[in-house]
Design an enzyme around this catalytic site. Sequence first.
Site, PDB file in Angstrom:
ATOM      1  N   GLN A  64      20.218  30.760  36.706  1.00 30.01           N
ATOM      2  CA  GLN A  64      19.197  29.988  36.004  1.00 30.01           C
ATOM      3  C   GLN A  64      18.629  30.729  34.807  1.00 30.01           C
ATOM      4  O   GLN A  64      17.887  30.165  34.013  1.00 30.01           O
ATOM      5  CB  GLN A  64      18.064  29.622  36.960  1.00 30.01           C
ATOM      6  N   CYS A  70      14.870  26.885  39.449  1.00 31.99           N
ATOM      7  CA  CYS A  70      15.516  27.185  40.732  1.00 31.99           C
ATOM      8  C   CYS A  70      15.679  25.941  41.593  1.00 31.99           C
ATOM      9  O   CYS A  70      16.684  25.767  42.285  1.00 31.99           O
ATOM     10  CB  CYS A  70      14.743  28.262  41.472  1.00 31.99           C
ATOM     11  N   HIS A 364       9.932  29.672  45.238  1.00 30.62           N
ATOM     12  CA  HIS A 364      11.339  29.681  44.837  1.00 30.62           C
ATOM     13  C   HIS A 364      12.150  28.815  45.783  1.00 30.62           C
ATOM     14  O   HIS A 364      11.881  28.757  46.989  1.00 30.62           O
ATOM     15  CB  HIS A 364      11.854  31.126  44.890  1.00 30.62           C
ATOM     16  N   ASN A 386      21.574  32.246  46.114  1.00 30.34           N
ATOM     17  CA  ASN A 386      20.530  32.286  45.089  1.00 30.34           C
ATOM     18  C   ASN A 386      21.102  31.795  43.761  1.00 30.34           C
ATOM     19  O   ASN A 386      22.297  31.517  43.641  1.00 30.34           O
ATOM     20  CB  ASN A 386      19.974  33.709  44.966  1.00 30.34           C
TER      21      ASN A 386
END
Length: 447
Positions: A64, A70, A364, A386
């Site tokens: 990102q 996110c 997040h 992630n």
Amino acid sequence: MSQKITKEQLEAFDASFAAQRANRVAMNAVTNNGLLASAIQRGAVENDVHEYSICLKQGDICNQKQSGRCWMFAALNTLRYQVMRKCSLKTFELSQAYLFFWDKLEKSNYFLESILETLEEPTGGRLVSYLLTSPVGDGGQWDMLCSLIEKYGVVPKTAYPESKSSSASREMDATLTEKLREDACILRKLHGEGQTLDALRTRKAEMLNEVYRLLCICLGEPPKTFTFEYRDADDHFHRETGLTPKRFFEKYVGVDLSDYVSLINAPTADKPYGRSYTVRYLGNVKEGRSVRYLNLPIEELKKAAIAQMQDGQPVWFGCDVGKCSERDSGIMDLDIRSLEDLLDTRFTMTKAERLDYGQSLMTHAMVFQGVNLDENGKPNRWRVENSWGKEPGKDGYYLMTDRWFDEYMYQVVVNKKYLTPEQLAAYNAEPIALEPWDPMGSLAKAL
């Protein structure tokens, strides 16, 4: 006892510090290496092994970059799973920038409509002040993502690639924020001069036209149709022309987003378990779905997430990523650092107290791609995809211990088929409306 810090107190503080040799050792370590680095516990790094009894396969790790997207990356990473399976692809990426464009436009309209709904509120009051804090920030929630997709569809990243402003959004966000605050000021002034709501909405349309123009300049014009070309795992070439974003979603993703629900764990006294909640003035698409959560004990979140992964599907989740985690190793473990030993102090707040006193909230969004179940079928660590590139963690994957899950996990999104009939009924019941500043109104946006 004095209200001020006295000379005698300072002398006592100095003496107390000097009396303990460990204080000087800690001072030397922290002043040279930093607080968090000095507290790393090697044992935790050695014990947290990236192996899982349930481990889903996924495409390449996404990045990102310098943007708070996110929640989009995590959601599109769960959805690209369907495209990869249907098209037999080793990796694939949906365009986050495409939904980013529409999110900014829809958030601008949502903000201006919120200003119109609060014209009688004082500018310096808590509500209007809160609305002005971040009119068009990067963060978001699962239901907000669903509203965007249901209205605008999705496209492959090749059809709408990244731009400088999507990858590093600070400058664009600052410009849009200034413009929207100015627009809010104008609308409230015009109201004070006696203009009707219809006249204000006419002016709002002009404001949105300017926002659209600014977004096109910063991000590029979003496609109305495009060609989808790819080569599958057997090296066969495929092409489909004239696709619209909504048609692409229907054909190549094919997920009924209404089947997915948000489960949260907020163990605070004001939010009883087994009730649904929404948040006032939280959203993007004005006519889209409202943010809605079902609050459940933490073990129920685990149970639903595991069931979905056992069926081969990843799980979107939201957490407080900055707590007890180490970015380079990608480890989220309550024992990753020993600040209490280093500083000779104790941190004693419970999860509920951290929420109530502003010490923790969801920051997040990421994706569960696996979990390790022990010999009794209980989870002890979770595999986390992630969106910070391949460098952190193990090739971009993080490890979350189950104890960390208990303390800093706040939300999972699962198919409603994994809920009991009682839970589903509670989710569908009239939600309790939380204030905009409630911690459960936080948006996933960590960089």
